[in-house]
Scaffold this motif. Structure first.
Motif, short mmCIF file in Angstrom:
data_model
loop_
_atom_site.label_atom_id
_atom_site.label_comp_id
_atom_site.label_asym_id
_atom_site.label_seq_id
_atom_site.Cartn_x
_atom_site.Cartn_y
_atom_site.Cartn_z
N PHE A 17 0.86 -1.19 0.00
CA PHE A 17 0.00 0.00 0.00
C PHE A 17 0.90 1.23 0.00
CE2 PHE A 17 0.26 -1.61 4.44
CZ PHE A 17 0.90 -0.55 5.06
N HIS A 18 0.28 2.34 -0.39
CA HIS A 18 1.01 3.61 -0.38
C HIS A 18 0.04 4.75 -0.10
CE1 HIS A 18 0.33 4.83 -4.85
NE2 HIS A 18 -0.69 4.16 -4.37
N LEU A 20 -0.99 5.95 2.55
CA LEU A 20 -1.99 5.64 3.58
C LEU A 20 -1.87 6.65 4.73
CD1 LEU A 20 -2.90 2.12 4.89
CD2 LEU A 20 -2.49 3.98 6.49
N GLY A 34 -9.55 -5.63 5.18
CA GLY A 34 -8.88 -5.99 3.92
C GLY A 34 -8.78 -7.50 3.80
N MET A 38 -3.43 -8.54 2.15
CA MET A 38 -3.45 -7.17 1.62
C MET A 38 -2.58 -6.22 2.46
SD MET A 38 -4.97 -7.35 -1.16
CE MET A 38 -5.02 -5.63 -1.60
N VAL A 203 -7.34 -1.34 3.97
CA VAL A 203 -6.00 -1.18 3.36
C VAL A 203 -6.06 -1.29 1.85
CG1 VAL A 203 -4.36 -1.82 5.20
CG2 VAL A 203 -5.50 -3.62 3.92
N GLU A 204 -7.07 -2.00 1.36
CA GLU A 204 -7.17 -2.19 -0.09
C GLU A 204 -7.39 -0.87 -0.82
OE1 GLU A 204 -9.36 -5.61 -1.52
OE2 GLU A 204 -9.37 -6.46 0.49
N PHE A 206 -5.75 1.63 -0.39
CA PHE A 206 -4.43 2.25 -0.58
C PHE A 206 -3.48 1.31 -1.34
CE2 PHE A 206 -6.44 3.92 3.17
CZ PHE A 206 -6.35 5.30 2.97
N ALA A 207 -4.07 0.23 -1.92
CA ALA A 207 -3.22 -0.74 -2.63
C ALA A 207 -2.65 -0.09 -3.88
CB ALA A 207 -4.05 -1.96 -3.01
N LYS A 208 -1.43 -0.46 -4.22
CA LYS A 208 -0.77 0.12 -5.41
C LYS A 208 -1.36 -0.53 -6.64
CE LYS A 208 2.79 2.14 -7.54
NZ LYS A 208 2.41 3.32 -8.28
#
Ligand SMILES: Nc1ncnc2c1ncn2[C@@H]1O[C@H](COP(=O)(O)OP(=O)(O)OP(=O)(O)O)[C@@H](O)[C@H]1O
Length: 208
Positions: A17-18, A20, A34, A38, A203-204, A206-208
């Motif tokens: 992730f990024h 976040l 998530g 993830m 969290v998903e 912010f997934a790349k």
């Protein structure tokens, strides 16, 4: 209380992730959601200062956690998804050891009391190797009764392997912590009825 900005997490060759961001205030309950893999555990470990982000920062009361490691770790309790137990020791011996390592010494009587409160009175004399998965989790969770002075609890899958009564007891413990001005960040794959309004971070998103 705890804030994260522009967090990125790299595991192996994968950016989980990024960008976040999150903030937790006293009295709040934040659930990290998530799918499997993830990055929920990875995020909790970053927030607890147990690993370093690929980018971004985590702050505690306005200052970076790496600038105040000792005071941050004194204020925070992290419980991973599998309690580290010595199978040859009893639940109380394990609990006492965990408290001593965390610099919160507890007497044998206090440990036995916490374990009794979490429903392990009949397992007190047994070595942990004969405990069921749910009982092993309860040994780890008994620390919550001994760590109420730590305002921030970071808990990875605390409800896993617990029966309905234990889930309800744990929910009440988290509610009581928040009601007394503490904060809880936790992961869970199951919906649990809590009195404290639950904030959700996926969290998903912010997934790349
Ligand atoms: N040290 C590591 N090296 C390489 N990959 C890793 C490492 N640690 C974790 N991973 C990978 O990072 C991803 C995220 O793991 P993490 O445990 O944070 O997921 P999770 O969302 O908590 O999953 P679950 O819901 O299954 O508990 C997984 O694909 C995992 O295999």
């Amino acid at each position: 209380m705890l804030e994260a900005h522009h967090l990125a997490c790299q595991r192996g060759d994968r950016l989980l992730f990024h960008r976040l961001a999150l903030a937790v205030k006293p009295g709040e309950l934040l659930r990290i959601a998530g799918a499997n893999g993830m990055g929920k555990t990875s995020l909790l470990r970053l927030l607890a200062g147990l690993s370093s982000p690929a980018a971004g920062s985590v702050s505690w009361h306005g200052d970076y956690i790496q600038h105040q490691r000792e005071s941050f770790h004194a204020a925070m309790l992290y419980l991973g998804h599998a309690p580290a137990l010595n199978d040859l020791l009893t639940p109380a011996e394990n609990l006492r050891f965990a408290c001593a390592v965390a610099a919160t010494p507890a007497s044998p009587a206090t440990c036995s009391e916490a374990l009794t409160r979490i429903g392990l009175q009949r397992q007190l004399p047994l070595p942990c190797k004969v405990l069921s998965q749910g009982q092993r989790r309860r040994v780890g969770l008994a620390r919550l009764f001994l760590e109420t002075q730590r305002p921030l609890w970071i808990l990875d899958e605390p409800f896993t392997a617990l029966d309905a009564a234990a889930v309800s007891d744990l929910a009440a413990t988290l509610d009581a912590h928040c009601a007394s001005g503490g904060a809880v960040i936790f992961t869970s794959h199951q919906d649990v009825a809590l009195r404290t309004p639950e904030r959700l971070l996926d969290v998903e998103a912010f997934a790349k």
